[in-house]
Design an enzyme around this catalytic site. Structure first.
Site, short mmCIF file in Angstrom:
data_model
loop_
_atom_site.label_atom_id
_atom_site.label_comp_id
_atom_site.label_asym_id
_atom_site.label_seq_id
_atom_site.Cartn_x
_atom_site.Cartn_y
_atom_site.Cartn_z
N HIS A 1 -4.06 3.30 -3.43
CA HIS A 1 -4.25 2.78 -2.07
C HIS A 1 -3.48 1.48 -1.82
O HIS A 1 -2.70 1.40 -0.87
CB HIS A 1 -5.73 2.55 -1.78
CG HIS A 1 -5.96 1.59 -0.64
ND1 HIS A 1 -5.96 2.00 0.67
CD2 HIS A 1 -6.13 0.24 -0.62
CE1 HIS A 1 -6.13 0.95 1.45
NE2 HIS A 1 -6.24 -0.13 0.69
N HIS B 1 -28.83 -14.68 25.01
CA HIS B 1 -27.78 -14.50 26.01
C HIS B 1 -27.05 -15.80 26.35
O HIS B 1 -26.10 -15.78 27.12
CB HIS B 1 -28.38 -13.90 27.29
CG HIS B 1 -28.63 -12.43 27.18
ND1 HIS B 1 -29.30 -11.88 26.12
CD2 HIS B 1 -28.30 -11.40 28.00
CE1 HIS B 1 -29.37 -10.57 26.28
NE2 HIS B 1 -28.77 -10.25 27.41
N HIS C 1 -21.90 -16.04 32.93
CA HIS C 1 -23.17 -16.44 32.30
C HIS C 1 -22.83 -17.33 31.09
O HIS C 1 -23.14 -17.02 29.96
CB HIS C 1 -24.00 -15.22 31.92
CG HIS C 1 -24.40 -14.41 33.13
ND1 HIS C 1 -23.49 -13.87 34.01
CD2 HIS C 1 -25.62 -14.05 33.60
CE1 HIS C 1 -24.13 -13.22 34.97
NE2 HIS C 1 -25.42 -13.32 34.75
N GLU D 1 -17.85 -3.51 24.67
CA GLU D 1 -17.03 -4.73 24.82
C GLU D 1 -15.81 -4.71 23.90
O GLU D 1 -14.71 -5.11 24.29
CB GLU D 1 -17.87 -5.98 24.52
CG GLU D 1 -19.01 -6.23 25.50
CD GLU D 1 -20.27 -5.46 25.15
OE1 GLU D 1 -20.29 -4.75 24.12
OE2 GLU D 1 -21.27 -5.58 25.89
N HIS E 1 0.84 -1.21 0.00
CA HIS E 1 0.00 0.00 0.00
C HIS E 1 0.87 1.26 0.00
O HIS E 1 1.24 1.75 1.07
CB HIS E 1 -0.90 0.00 1.23
CG HIS E 1 -1.80 -1.19 1.31
ND1 HIS E 1 -1.36 -2.43 1.72
CD2 HIS E 1 -3.12 -1.33 1.04
CE1 HIS E 1 -2.37 -3.29 1.69
NE2 HIS E 1 -3.45 -2.65 1.28
N PHE F 1 -21.12 -12.40 24.66
CA PHE F 1 -20.62 -11.19 24.01
C PHE F 1 -19.11 -11.25 23.73
O PHE F 1 -18.51 -10.25 23.33
CB PHE F 1 -20.99 -9.95 24.83
CG PHE F 1 -22.48 -9.82 25.04
CD1 PHE F 1 -23.36 -10.04 23.98
CD2 PHE F 1 -23.01 -9.52 26.29
CE1 PHE F 1 -24.73 -9.96 24.17
CE2 PHE F 1 -24.38 -9.44 26.48
CZ PHE F 1 -25.25 -9.66 25.43
N ASN G 1 -7.81 11.79 3.85
CA ASN G 1 -7.56 11.89 2.41
C ASN G 1 -8.81 11.65 1.56
O ASN G 1 -8.75 11.72 0.33
CB ASN G 1 -6.41 10.97 1.98
CG ASN G 1 -6.71 9.50 2.24
OD1 ASN G 1 -7.86 9.08 2.30
ND2 ASN G 1 -5.65 8.70 2.39
#
Ligand SMILES: Cc1ncc(C[n+]2csc(CCOP(=O)(O)OP(=O)(O)O)c2C)c(N)n1
Length: 690
Positions: free
Chosen positions: A287, A499, A487, A437, A56, A463, A213
């Site tokens: 790029h 959950h 949990h 999180e 790049h 999560f 940019n």
């Protein structure tokens, strides 16, 4: 807290005055000289990408002016000691622009970053991998590439700096964290979590240079984005300005102002991607691919750069190397201040920066918890057992900084004595990360990378998906970051399938160099905590229950039986016909099944598997000894089967989940999904009679 009182009393402001960083040659070069220096970066980036036919060039060429001003006049560092604890941190959040960083490291005189390494850009074993990799290339502060992560790491680094400064004083800890971020970094959701947290914590020594940019891979940013980043950062409590990113005076002025700010700073630097490339510059074409010989020749002409590929004219290299020497006096002065520090404080600082645990204190803390549990067994949730463990561990290890993503009372990660770390008091050791999180996990990576801190924090296991990209990077970087994830199954009950993690244990176990612990009771919980803390080269997840579980490990036992990942918890009476393998809350189910089988005259043993990763890392013979010879092998885990065949074989029986959970009281859910002692015993007898 075991921190010597004197440390806490250190006056940061008095110390700051002594430590004000006066760069030896940090004065502004003439514009022409600046341009030549910046063009050295552009040329190296063009040449290396061309040689690799991959990479790049756009970002390094566009951001060369910003980097030149920052590295020659502001950044505090010493190439002869890349790990100097009080160096400023520079995070290239847009990791695809790695040639910017590699060019800088070479030009500034980082010994290992030779021209030969630049010529081997993106090749196997080189110090110049496609994206910067921490721990692989000296001078790379964090592994970047997944956009947004570096910015969020930097927030953690800035938190670590403020925290350690509050403990050890500004004479010893006084540095700034700089970030170069791209449009992509700021479009990623994690950036919102990171900037909101940084603004809230008033991390004024965090400075983000935005390579504004207006181009991303698909083309002009206008295709997909219309956010005013200056307003966005300002609304999150940042000092935010917009400048011309090709004007060295404007860049320097903005950096001066940012260094004095009482808030974190955003400097949106308007740049032209691929600056200097005559036809491709300013477009997405520059790029992420080599420019090609023709465009490079034209760019050399436009930039008035006559040197052949990979050659830097001696006068320009000399000027860069001088800049690289600029920080040495500051480092030597810092070393003197460290040497003059009260010996106990110095030893503590050095211990923490080295990441060395206070082995005796840790052993004592673990021993004390285990003795208490032996004397008075506890039938508690493992999340509560974790809190019980933390009450002792956080006293023994002042480097532990806890937190939670707005689930403090559920994750049980805050001990009674822990003060909150906030903008008014950075000496606190508990962070309310808010419902963030991903930002939390990435900030923890930054704290661990900074050094001096062992971050841990909490959320629900389900999560972990929101943390996963950052957990993966912690594993890749080998950073000690501990995730308390409570949990951990259908055992959470009424909150239902949204959950209830089902595939998460398997998904986390799939990440190399991540240890997933799932202790079965309070004793295993302290043992798993001990192992996580002792794992200096990688992250850990502690999967903990919401529901109570009986204490299965009774009596005094000094040994950490979880260390091998699996062990025989209950032996069979006689030659075992059945081996039951289980983790966490399902170990007590396996234990009850073992009793039922005994009543039916079937000899079964129970193997607890608190860490499948550790178990699978054992040698074949060690594994075979634990797996045993019983004809019937059954694994019990309230998750999916994936991964368990390595223990029970493809013919083995798995009692667990095959789909999502449901909303109901947890005992009913275990019945409903058939994860019960009766079902396990029935499966064993059916198989034996087959
Ligand atoms: C999380 C993530 N998604 C996608 C990518 C692939 N990717 C690399 S750079 C980039 C965007 C390029 O735009 P910008 O960030 O503005 O960089 P510039 O073009 O200015 O170099 C994308 C989508 C990535 N590296 N990380």
């Amino acid at each position: 807290m075991t921190m010597p009182e004197g440390l806490l009393a250190a006056s940061a402001s008095a110390a700051l005055a002594q430590n004000s960083f006066v760069p030896a040659s940090g004065v502004a070069p003439a514009r022409a000289e600046h341009d030549r220096m910046a063009n050295a970066i552009r040329a190296l980036a063009m040449d290396a990408v061309e040689q690799a036919k991959s990479g790049h060039p756009g970002l390094p060429m566009g951001a060369a002016d910003i980097a030149t001003v920052l590295f020659t006049r502001f950044l505090k560092f010493d190439p002869t000691d890349p790990n100097w604890p009080d160096r400023d941190r520079f995070v290239l959040s847009a990791g695809h622009g790695s040639m910017l960083l590699y060019s800088l490291l070479h030009l500034l005189g980082y010994e290992k970053m030779t021209i030969a390494e630049l010529k081997r850009f993106r090749q196997i074993g080189s110090l110049t991998p496609g994206h910067p990799e921490h721990g692989h290339t000296p001078g790379v502060e964090t592994t970047t590439g997944p956009l947004g992560q570096g910015l969020a790491n930097a927030v953690g680094m800035a938190i670590a700096e403020r925290h350690l400064a509050s403990l050890f004083g500004g004479e010893i800890v006084d540095h700034t964290t700089f970030v170069l971020a791209s449009d992509g970094d700021l479009m990623e959701g994690i950036s919102q979590e990171a900037i909101a947290l940084a603004g809230h914590l008033k991390l004024n020594k965090l400075i983000v240079l935005f390579d504004d940019n207006g181009i991303s891979i698909d083309g002009p940013l206008a295709l997909s984005d219309a956010v005013d980043q200056v307003q966005r950062f300002a609304s999150a409590g940042w000092a935010a300005t917009r400048i011309d990113g090709h004007d060295p005076a404007a860049i320097a002025a903005a950096l001066e102002a940012a260094k004095k700010s009482e808030r974190p700073s955003l400097i949106a630097c308007r740049t032209t991607i691929g600056f200097g490339a005559p036809t491709k510059g300013g477009t997405e074409k520059v790029h992420g691919s080599a420019l090609g010989a023709e465009e490079i020749a034209a760019a050399r002409e436009k930039l008035n750069w006559t040197a052949p590929p990979f050659e830097i004219p001696p006068a320009i290299l000399e000027r860069w190397r001088e800049s690289g020497k600029r920080g040495r006096p500051a480092r030597l002065a810092w070393q003197e201040r460290l040497a003059a520090l009260e010996p106990r404080s110095r030893a503590e600082f050095e211990r923490r920066i080295a990441g060395v645990l206070p082995a005796e204190k840790l052993a004592d803390a673990v021993g004390a918890v285990k003795r208490k549990l032996a004397d008075a067994p506890k039938e508690i949730a493992t999340r509560s057992a974790s809190e019980f463990a933390l009450e002792a561990l956080t006293v023994a290890l002042p480097e532990m900084i806890g937190g939670s993503a707005d689930l403090t009372g559920s994750n049980n990660t805050r001990t009674k004595a822990m003060k909150v770390l906030n903008a008014a008091d950075y000496s606190g050791r508990f962070i309310h990360y808010g419902v963030r999180e991903h930002g939390m996990a990435a900030a923890m990576n930054g704290m661990a990378l900074h050094g001096g801190i062992i971050p841990y924090s909490g959320t629900f296991l389900v999560f972990s998906d929101y943390c996963r990209p950052a957990i993966r990077l912690a594993a890749l970087m080998g950073q000690r970051v501990i995730h308390v994830m409570t949990h951990d199954s259908i055992g959470l009950g009424e909150d239902g399938p949204t959950h209830q993690p089902v595939e998460h244990l398997a998904a986390l176990r799939a990440i190399p160099n991540l240890k997933v612990f799932r202790p079965c009771d309070a004793v295993e919980t302290i043992e798993c905590w001990q192992l996580a803390l002792q794992t200096a080269t990688g992250p850990s997840v502690l999967a903990l229950t919401r529901q109570n579980v009986p204490q299965l490990r009774l009596g005094r036992d000094e040994a950490n039986r979880c260390a091998g990942g699996a062990y025989e918890l209950i032996a069979a009476k006689g030659a075992p016909a059945v081996s039951l393998f289980a983790t966490g809350s399902e170990v007590s189910i396996a234990a009850a099944a073992q009793k039922l089988l005994a009543e039916r005259g079937v000899a079964a043993r129970v193997v607890s598997v608190p860490c499948l990763d550790l178990f699978l890392a054992l040698s074949g013979s060690e594994r075979a000894a634990i797996i045993g010879e019983a004809k019937i092998k059954i694994a019990v885990e309230a998750g999916i089967r994936q991964g368990w065949d390595a223990v029970i074989g493809s013919e083995g029986i798995f009692v667990g989940m095959t789909g999502f959970g449901a909303s109901a009281p947890y005992k009913e859910l275990y019945q409903h999904f058939g994860i019960t002692p009766e079902k396990v015993a029935a499966a064993a007898t059916a198989a034996l009679n087959n």
